[in-house]
Design an enzyme around this catalytic site. Sequence first.
Site, PDB file in Angstrom:
ATOM      1  N   ASP A 190      -6.291  -7.791  38.103  1.00 26.67           N
ATOM      2  CA  ASP A 190      -7.108  -6.852  37.317  1.00 26.67           C
ATOM      3  C   ASP A 190      -7.330  -7.369  35.890  1.00 26.67           C
ATOM      4  OD1 ASP A 190      -6.628  -5.236  39.621  1.00 26.67           O
ATOM      5  OD2 ASP A 190      -4.820  -4.430  38.677  1.00 26.67           O
TER       6      ASP A 190
ATOM      7  N   GLU B  41     -14.150   1.011  42.784  1.00 28.05           N
ATOM      8  CA  GLU B  41     -13.207   1.006  41.668  1.00 28.05           C
ATOM      9  C   GLU B  41     -13.498  -0.181  40.766  1.00 28.05           C
ATOM     10  OE1 GLU B  41      -9.379   0.686  43.602  1.00 28.05           O
ATOM     11  OE2 GLU B  41      -9.504  -1.497  43.750  1.00 28.05           O
TER      12      GLU B  41
END
Length: 317
Positions: A14, A194
């Site tokens: 991420d 997401e």
Amino acid sequence: MKAWPNPFIEQRADPFILRHEGQYYFIASVPEYDRLEIRQAATLEGLRTAEAIVVWRKPFTGPMSKLIWAPELHNIDGVWVIYFAAAQTEALDSLGMFQHRMFALICHDADPLTGQWEEKGQIKTPFDTFALDATTFRHQGKQWYLWAQKAPDIAGNSNLYLAELENPWTLRGEPVMLSRPEFDWECRGFLVNEGPAVIVHGDRLFVSYSASATDENYCMGLLWIDLNADPLQADNWHKSPQPVFMTSYEHRQYGPGHNSFTETAAGENVLVYHARNYTEIEGDPLYDPNRHTRLKLIRWQENGMPDFGIPPADTDA
């Protein structure tokens, strides 16, 4: 074309890179999911060897006590802000995995690595459900908050929502849903939209996002809107029916996604993302630490659309 060592930084999923006032800042999920750490360097390449400074550690109990996910570092009107998702140990034990909410930290000091960080608590949205992966951007003179959240009345894990910000930790007005999992490639393993990220090019604002489970099915989709259109009108947004960045079996790059955008010193746009180099994952993919940070230049097509290309293979450097 510029090529960086691949992986760029190992065991950091991420990934988010901010370029601010000539400096580069790196923040990402750590494999232990227990802290927030920032790296700073004068060059993009310097982030590889920059010291990781821990600016916050999770408490042992309470709403921010478990699974610290996907932090982002922003500077909003001179205030440093970290958005991150966290869960409560007790909720996970009783209700299962997907109990995260979004939280914010702020820092008024000039240096986010040495400054004092203040917890501002949970970012409240119209429904108190699983939420994660917030980002923020300035557009049309307003500060916006863009994130993923589970809707009580929609099947799946998370959809993408947009709202204006009153301040860095408070929404203003009603959010609008920009996207929900609907295509097959968004619904493999889990129904997921997401990890949104924003980039502007020409007369369009683009939102990339990630879809499906966090194994080799993970991939990136794309939304876009005309710069002058009202972003709170869902009909103004366009969505690619096909993924724009996905697993390359030829290059042994699996599940590329959860990206951010930065730029080189020369102003070239850079895709920042994570991917694994194998598919043989033991147990839950969430706890496999080898989603490595990787960088790739973006090519812009004549029609103004981005071409993310194919994830490049690992290098020896």
